[in-house]
Write an enzyme that holds these catalytic residues in place. Sequence first.
Site, PDB file in Angstrom:
ATOM      1  N   HIS A   1       0.838  -1.198   0.000  1.00 29.11           N
ATOM      2  CA  HIS A   1       0.000   0.000   0.000  1.00 29.11           C
ATOM      3  C   HIS A   1       0.877   1.255   0.000  1.00 29.11           C
ATOM      4  CE1 HIS A   1      -3.639   2.332   1.277  1.00 29.11           C
ATOM      5  NE2 HIS A   1      -2.692   3.126   1.753  1.00 29.11           N
ATOM      6  N   GLU A   2       1.851   1.296   0.895  1.00 36.01           N
ATOM      7  CA  GLU A   2       2.710   2.471   0.991  1.00 36.01           C
ATOM      8  C   GLU A   2       3.611   2.610  -0.236  1.00 36.01           C
ATOM      9  OE1 GLU A   2       1.907   4.609   3.171  1.00 36.01           O
ATOM     10  OE2 GLU A   2       0.609   3.219   4.238  1.00 36.01           O
TER      11      GLU A   2
ATOM     12  N   HIS B   1       1.779   4.455  -2.950  1.00 32.35           N
ATOM     13  CA  HIS B   1       1.896   5.904  -2.764  1.00 32.35           C
ATOM     14  C   HIS B   1       3.258   6.387  -3.259  1.00 32.35           C
ATOM     15  CE1 HIS B   1      -1.769   6.540  -0.488  1.00 32.35           C
ATOM     16  NE2 HIS B   1      -1.420   5.648   0.430  1.00 32.35           N
TER      17      HIS B   1
END
Length: 151
Positions: A67-68, A71
């Site tokens: 998820h990170e 980003h």
Amino acid sequence: MDNLKLQKLVEDISITFFGKPFKHYALFNPRLRTTGGRYLLKSHNIELNYKYFEEHGMTELIAIIKHELCHYHLHIEGRGYQHKDYDFKALLKQVGGSRFCTPLKNVKTKRVTVLHLYECTNCKTLYKRKRKVDTTRYVCGKCGGKLNKAK
């Protein structure tokens, strides 16, 4: 697991799932409470919550790292990196990351009660506030009267 092993894990996941290198730092931040991790826009570093690794294991940690990294890579490329953006949702689905992390079981939430009670001298309206109000500066919203601390 320490920060060096975490750094190696994040670099491996970045190459394996994204095909791109992770050139910044990944570390555990003990101050994170309710979130699994965060991507820092200015430094491009990733901070992760160690409690998720302790409570839910490696699979949850890998999902948070993916998820990170979504980003991270989208922000570096100048594409839509926010949760609302189509690019972010599509890349997250493609790599198999989690949109939300599993909640922790023993997180204590702070419940703020009303600490300050003020009363208008004219119309007797009560105002409940969490923070102190400067009674010399603020007045009643209904009649414009002076506010006093209620007993």
